[in-house]
Design a protein around this motif. Structure first.
Motif, PDB file in Angstrom:
ATOM      1  N   THR A 124     -20.368  19.467  -8.968  1.00  0.00           N
ATOM      2  CA  THR A 124     -19.524  18.934  -7.901  1.00  0.00           C
ATOM      3  C   THR A 124     -18.919  17.617  -8.351  1.00  0.00           C
ATOM      4  N   ALA A 125     -17.599  17.547  -8.353  1.00  0.00           N
ATOM      5  CA  ALA A 125     -16.915  16.342  -8.814  1.00  0.00           C
ATOM      6  C   ALA A 125     -16.948  15.257  -7.747  1.00  0.00           C
ATOM      7  N   ARG A 126     -17.120  14.015  -8.177  1.00  0.00           N
ATOM      8  CA  ARG A 126     -17.079  12.868  -7.267  1.00  0.00           C
ATOM      9  C   ARG A 126     -15.641  12.368  -7.194  1.00  0.00           C
ATOM     10  N   VAL A 127     -14.894  12.945  -6.299  1.00  0.00           N
ATOM     11  CA  VAL A 127     -13.482  12.610  -6.113  1.00  0.00           C
ATOM     12  C   VAL A 127     -13.248  12.377  -4.625  1.00  0.00           C
ATOM     13  N   PRO A 128     -12.139  11.736  -4.257  1.00  0.00           N
ATOM     14  CA  PRO A 128     -11.854  11.509  -2.835  1.00  0.00           C
ATOM     15  C   PRO A 128     -11.804  12.816  -2.048  1.00  0.00           C
ATOM     16  N   LEU A 129     -12.362  12.778  -0.833  1.00  0.00           N
ATOM     17  CA  LEU A 129     -12.353  13.932   0.056  1.00  0.00           C
ATOM     18  C   LEU A 129     -11.130  13.833   0.967  1.00  0.00           C
ATOM     19  N   VAL A 130     -10.379  14.912   1.053  1.00  0.00           N
ATOM     20  CA  VAL A 130      -9.118  14.906   1.789  1.00  0.00           C
ATOM     21  C   VAL A 130      -9.175  15.950   2.895  1.00  0.00           C
ATOM     22  N   SER A 131      -8.828  15.538   4.120  1.00  0.00           N
ATOM     23  CA  SER A 131      -8.744  16.474   5.238  1.00  0.00           C
ATOM     24  C   SER A 131      -7.308  16.518   5.736  1.00  0.00           C
ATOM     25  N   GLY A 132      -6.919  17.652   6.268  1.00  0.00           N
ATOM     26  CA  GLY A 132      -5.559  17.807   6.756  1.00  0.00           C
ATOM     27  C   GLY A 132      -4.809  18.873   5.993  1.00  0.00           C
ATOM     28  N   ILE A 172      -4.884  13.346   6.205  1.00  0.00           N
ATOM     29  CA  ILE A 172      -3.451  13.570   6.358  1.00  0.00           C
ATOM     30  C   ILE A 172      -3.169  13.720   7.852  1.00  0.00           C
ATOM     31  N   MET A 173      -2.425  12.781   8.414  1.00  0.00           N
ATOM     32  CA  MET A 173      -2.137  12.790   9.837  1.00  0.00           C
ATOM     33  C   MET A 173      -1.039  13.812  10.150  1.00  0.00           C
ATOM     34  N   PRO A 174      -0.933  14.238  11.426  1.00  0.00           N
ATOM     35  CA  PRO A 174       0.093  15.235  11.802  1.00  0.00           C
ATOM     36  C   PRO A 174       1.516  14.811  11.458  1.00  0.00           C
ATOM     37  N   ASN A 175       1.794  13.488  11.450  1.00  0.00           N
ATOM     38  CA  ASN A 175       3.147  13.024  11.132  1.00  0.00           C
ATOM     39  C   ASN A 175       3.378  12.847   9.633  1.00  0.00           C
ATOM     40  N   GLY A 176       2.365  13.197   8.819  1.00  0.00           N
ATOM     41  CA  GLY A 176       2.509  13.124   7.368  1.00  0.00           C
ATOM     42  C   GLY A 176       2.018  11.836   6.749  1.00  0.00           C
ATOM     43  N   SER A 177       1.636  10.861   7.560  1.00  0.00           N
ATOM     44  CA  SER A 177       1.108   9.609   7.013  1.00  0.00           C
ATOM     45  C   SER A 177      -0.346   9.786   6.597  1.00  0.00           C
ATOM     46  N   LEU A 178      -0.872   8.789   5.887  1.00  0.00           N
ATOM     47  CA  LEU A 178      -2.235   8.864   5.364  1.00  0.00           C
ATOM     48  C   LEU A 178      -3.103   7.757   5.935  1.00  0.00           C
ATOM     49  N   LEU A 179      -4.336   8.120   6.256  1.00  0.00           N
ATOM     50  CA  LEU A 179      -5.367   7.164   6.628  1.00  0.00           C
ATOM     51  C   LEU A 179      -6.466   7.283   5.584  1.00  0.00           C
ATOM     52  N   MET A 180      -6.741   6.174   4.866  1.00  0.00           N
ATOM     53  CA  MET A 180      -7.708   6.213   3.772  1.00  0.00           C
ATOM     54  C   MET A 180      -9.007   5.511   4.144  1.00  0.00           C
ATOM     55  N   PHE A 181     -10.063   5.890   3.429  1.00  0.00           N
ATOM     56  CA  PHE A 181     -11.384   5.323   3.670  1.00  0.00           C
ATOM     57  C   PHE A 181     -11.930   4.749   2.365  1.00  0.00           C
ATOM     58  N   ASN A 182     -12.651   3.610   2.488  1.00  0.00           N
ATOM     59  CA  ASN A 182     -13.169   2.953   1.291  1.00  0.00           C
ATOM     60  C   ASN A 182     -14.685   3.077   1.234  1.00  0.00           C
ATOM     61  N   ARG A 183     -15.246   2.704   0.103  1.00  0.00           N
ATOM     62  CA  ARG A 183     -16.658   2.959  -0.151  1.00  0.00           C
ATOM     63  C   ARG A 183     -17.610   1.977   0.533  1.00  0.00           C
ATOM     64  N   ASN A 184     -17.323   0.689   0.513  1.00  0.00           N
ATOM     65  CA  ASN A 184     -18.331  -0.308   0.875  1.00  0.00           C
ATOM     66  C   ASN A 184     -18.065  -1.063   2.176  1.00  0.00           C
ATOM     67  N   PHE A 185     -16.905  -0.829   2.806  1.00  0.00           N
ATOM     68  CA  PHE A 185     -16.573  -1.577   4.015  1.00  0.00           C
ATOM     69  C   PHE A 185     -16.177  -0.613   5.127  1.00  0.00           C
ATOM     70  N   ASN A 186     -16.206  -1.107   6.374  1.00  0.00           N
ATOM     71  CA  ASN A 186     -15.979  -0.236   7.530  1.00  0.00           C
ATOM     72  C   ASN A 186     -14.513  -0.080   7.906  1.00  0.00           C
ATOM     73  N   TYR A 187     -13.627  -0.835   7.304  1.00  0.00           N
ATOM     74  CA  TYR A 187     -12.222  -0.735   7.677  1.00  0.00           C
ATOM     75  C   TYR A 187     -11.583   0.550   7.135  1.00  0.00           C
ATOM     76  N   GLN A 188     -10.491   0.933   7.788  1.00  0.00           N
ATOM     77  CA  GLN A 188      -9.679   2.052   7.336  1.00  0.00           C
ATOM     78  C   GLN A 188      -8.352   1.512   6.809  1.00  0.00           C
ATOM     79  N   ILE A 189      -7.735   2.258   5.921  1.00  0.00           N
ATOM     80  CA  ILE A 189      -6.482   1.837   5.300  1.00  0.00           C
ATOM     81  C   ILE A 189      -5.352   2.705   5.842  1.00  0.00           C
ATOM     82  N   GLY A 200       0.338   4.819   5.586  1.00  0.00           N
ATOM     83  CA  GLY A 200       1.680   5.231   6.002  1.00  0.00           C
ATOM     84  C   GLY A 200       2.161   6.453   5.240  1.00  0.00           C
ATOM     85  N   ARG A 201       3.456   6.606   5.141  1.00  0.00           N
ATOM     86  CA  ARG A 201       4.041   7.734   4.428  1.00  0.00           C
ATOM     87  C   ARG A 201       3.701   7.667   2.936  1.00  0.00           C
ATOM     88  N   ILE A 202       3.726   8.817   2.292  1.00  0.00           N
ATOM     89  CA  ILE A 202       3.390   8.879   0.864  1.00  0.00           C
ATOM     90  C   ILE A 202       4.634   8.490   0.062  1.00  0.00           C
TER      91      ILE A 202
END
Length: 240
Positions: free
Chosen positions: A137-145, A177-194, A197-199
């Motif tokens: 199993t590769a340790r890569v970012p998990l993507v939903s949407g 991947i949000m319904p409008n096509g923008s991205l919400l990202m998650f980081n490893r060590n902190f609780n904030y989300q990134i 926006g659009r890709i």
């Protein structure tokens, strides 16, 4: 000048002997059986596919290659069989002088794992889909949407940047991947989300994020934020 003098005759005899020995050796070598087969993995060596699976793909016409003469092996067909595997990016198959069938295999490199409508698969470095492996199993970012023809190439560009950057590869662990096509990202060590926006403007947005992070981590203010907004080109907006 004598054409058939001894030096000329000796030269012709030596040349004839060399041609005979070369032809004899080549013919004998081509009729030899394959001694054994071996698999060499290059590039990404994570075991998504094992040597046993590759050896099975090397079987031609349900016959073990070791029972076939070197001159009977269809190396192009064997390469085509390997390259058709979903885990293999490229292969090179050849027989060495000592009769060893060698397969040099480069596996695909996953850069993100997608969860979509109950299905899960990888996106590889070339932007193609790659199935999950039973071996690793590769340790890569998990993507939903939803990933579709419209956003697939842009997402591949984005995750290639993350994969090739040591900081981003360690820091970014997922994206939605949000319904409008923008991205919400998650980081490893902190609780904030990134909020990415659009890709678009990928390099610039990541440059802003890295500059912000390096500054904010010094005063521990990263623990205070809930949203890091990268949608604006000239600034990073933070929400507590």
């Amino acid at each position: 000048m004598k054409l058939f003098n001894w030096p000329n005759i000796r030269l012709v005899l030596m040349f004839s002997l060399v041609v005979f020995l070369f032809s004899f050796t080549s013919n004998r070598n081509s009729q030899r059986k394959v001694a054994k087969s071996t698999v060499i993995f290059v590039g990404n060596i994570d075991p998504f596919i094992n040597q046993e699976t590759v050896n099975k793909l090397l079987i031609e016409n349900n016959q073990d290659p070791q029972s076939i003469g070197k001159d009977k092996l269809d190396l192009n067909k064997l390469e085509k069989s390997l390259n058709g595997h979903e885990m293999i990016e490229k292969s090179d198959v050849f027989v060495s002088i000592d009769g060893i069938l060698k397969a040099v295999v480069k596996q695909k490199t996953p850069i993100a794992r997608v969860f979509n409508n109950g299905h899960s698969f990888y996106i590889d470095y070339e932007g193609n889909t790659m199935p999950l492996s039973d071996n690793f199993t590769a340790r890569v970012p998990l993507v939903s949407g939803e990933i579709n023809k419209k956003n697939k190439e842009d997402l591949a560009d984005l995750f290639r940047i993350i994969y090739d950057d040591a900081f981003l590869k360690k820091n970014i662990i997922g994206a939605q991947i949000m319904p409008n096509g923008s991205l919400l990202m998650f980081n490893r060590n902190f609780n904030y989300q990134i909020d990415f926006g659009r890709i678009m403007n990928l390099e610039h947005k990541f440059k802003n994020y890295k500059a912000f992070f390096q500054k904010a981590v010094l005063d521990s203010s990263l623990y205070k934020y809930k949203i890091i907004d990268l949608r604006f080109s000239q600034q990073v907006v933070c929400t507590k």
